[in-house]
Design an enzyme around this catalytic site. Sequence first.
Site, PDB file in Angstrom:
ATOM      1  N   PHE A   1      28.626   7.457  -6.345  1.00 44.47           N
ATOM      2  CA  PHE A   1      27.925   6.513  -7.216  1.00 44.47           C
ATOM      3  C   PHE A   1      27.280   5.385  -6.427  1.00 44.47           C
ATOM      4  O   PHE A   1      27.960   4.594  -5.787  1.00 44.47           O
ATOM      5  CB  PHE A   1      28.895   5.952  -8.250  1.00 44.47           C
ATOM      6  CG  PHE A   1      28.200   5.447  -9.473  1.00 44.47           C
ATOM      7  CD1 PHE A   1      27.812   6.310 -10.482  1.00 44.47           C
ATOM      8  CD2 PHE A   1      27.919   4.084  -9.599  1.00 44.47           C
ATOM      9  CE1 PHE A   1      27.140   5.847 -11.608  1.00 44.47           C
ATOM     10  CE2 PHE A   1      27.244   3.615 -10.734  1.00 44.47           C
ATOM     11  CZ  PHE A   1      26.867   4.493 -11.739  1.00 44.47           C
TER      12      PHE A   1
ATOM     13  N   ARG B   1      22.118  -4.682  -9.549  1.00 46.31           N
ATOM     14  CA  ARG B   1      20.727  -4.216  -9.603  1.00 46.31           C
ATOM     15  C   ARG B   1      19.816  -4.964  -8.630  1.00 46.31           C
ATOM     16  O   ARG B   1      18.795  -4.448  -8.198  1.00 46.31           O
ATOM     17  CB  ARG B   1      20.147  -4.400 -11.014  1.00 46.31           C
ATOM     18  CG  ARG B   1      20.720  -3.474 -12.058  1.00 46.31           C
ATOM     19  CD  ARG B   1      19.812  -3.498 -13.292  1.00 46.31           C
ATOM     20  NE  ARG B   1      20.488  -2.998 -14.487  1.00 46.31           N
ATOM     21  CZ  ARG B   1      20.565  -1.719 -14.833  1.00 46.31           C
ATOM     22  NH1 ARG B   1      20.014  -0.810 -14.070  1.00 46.31           N
ATOM     23  NH2 ARG B   1      21.190  -1.351 -15.929  1.00 46.31           N
TER      24      ARG B   1
ATOM     25  N   ASP C   1      20.563  12.779 -12.425  1.00 46.15           N
ATOM     26  CA  ASP C   1      21.975  13.116 -12.281  1.00 46.15           C
ATOM     27  C   ASP C   1      22.241  14.382 -13.109  1.00 46.15           C
ATOM     28  O   ASP C   1      21.946  15.484 -12.649  1.00 46.15           O
ATOM     29  CB  ASP C   1      22.759  11.883 -12.768  1.00 46.15           C
ATOM     30  CG  ASP C   1      24.244  11.981 -12.560  1.00 46.15           C
ATOM     31  OD1 ASP C   1      24.658  12.362 -11.462  1.00 46.15           O
ATOM     32  OD2 ASP C   1      25.005  11.664 -13.486  1.00 46.15           O
TER      33      ASP C   1
ATOM     34  N   GLU D   1      11.579   7.548 -12.179  1.00 48.98           N
ATOM     35  CA  GLU D   1      12.990   7.421 -12.568  1.00 48.98           C
ATOM     36  C   GLU D   1      13.794   6.994 -11.337  1.00 48.98           C
ATOM     37  O   GLU D   1      13.414   7.308 -10.206  1.00 48.98           O
ATOM     38  CB  GLU D   1      13.428   8.800 -13.110  1.00 48.98           C
ATOM     39  CG  GLU D   1      14.880   9.011 -13.414  1.00 48.98           C
ATOM     40  CD  GLU D   1      15.431   8.180 -14.564  1.00 48.98           C
ATOM     41  OE1 GLU D   1      15.343   6.952 -14.496  1.00 48.98           O
ATOM     42  OE2 GLU D   1      16.003   8.783 -15.491  1.00 48.98           O
ATOM     43  N   ASP D   2      14.881   6.268 -11.553  1.00 47.23           N
ATOM     44  CA  ASP D   2      15.712   5.857 -10.417  1.00 47.23           C
ATOM     45  C   ASP D   2      16.489   7.045  -9.848  1.00 47.23           C
ATOM     46  O   ASP D   2      16.449   7.319  -8.657  1.00 47.23           O
ATOM     47  CB  ASP D   2      16.665   4.708 -10.793  1.00 47.23           C
ATOM     48  CG  ASP D   2      17.558   5.021 -11.997  1.00 47.23           C
ATOM     49  OD1 ASP D   2      17.364   6.072 -12.660  1.00 47.23           O
ATOM     50  OD2 ASP D   2      18.460   4.215 -12.290  1.00 47.23           O
TER      51      ASP D   2
END
Length: 178
Positions: A156, A169, A106, A102-103
Site C-alpha cells: 500500500f 496526499r 488495483d 487515474e492514480d
Amino acid sequence: MKAKKIKVVYSELKIKKAVSSLAKKINNDYSKKKITKPIVVISVLKGAFMFTSDLIKRIEHPLQIEFVRISSYGSKEVSSGKIDAPMLTLPDLSGRDILIIEDIIDSGRTIGFLKEYIVTQYKPKSLRVACLLNKDERREVNVKADYVGFNVGNYFLVGYGLDTAEKFRHLPFLGVEL
Ligand code: IMP
Ligand code: MG
C-alpha cells in the site's frame, strides 16, 4: 499529533522522470491520431490530482480538463467492492477523444465502472487510460491501462495524491508507512 514515518519507494525525481516519459508516449501517440477537437482529460479525484497536474503540463495537444470523484474504496485499505460516485457529472462528451487519468489501478473496479459509463453515455471516438501505478496481481476486473507509470506489487503506497484514511496526499514522493 506526531507525524508517522514514511519510507520512500519512488522519490520525487523518479516520479518526475516517469511522468515525463508517459507524457512523451502520450504526445507521440496522439500526434499520430486525427484529433479534431481538444482531447478530454478526465481526472479521477481525489487520488489523481497531483499526477494529473504534473502530467497535463507536459501534454502538447489542446486539451480540456474534467474531474470526477469516484472510488471503490472506503477509508480502509481493502476494496469495499462497491463504487462510490457522488460527483459523476460531465458535459456532453459524445464522439470525443477521452483520456482518463487515474492514480492507481488495483482491483480495476473503479476504472472498469468509469470506462463502461463513458462508453455507454458518450460513445467516444477514443478512450484511453493513464495511471501512475498499476497492481496487476490484485486485479478482479479485466481492465488494462494504456499508459502506466510504475507496476507495483501488493503493498500500500501513500503520497503524491494517494492516501490512507485521507492522510499523506500532500507528500511529494510515494512511500509506505512504517
Ligand atoms: P480499484 O477500483 O480497486 O482499482 O481501486 C482504485 C482506487 O483504490 C484508487 O483510486 C485508490 O484510491 C485506491 N488504492 C488502491 N491501492 C492503493 C494504494 O496502494 N494506495 C492508496 N490508494 C490505493
Ligand atoms: Mg483513496
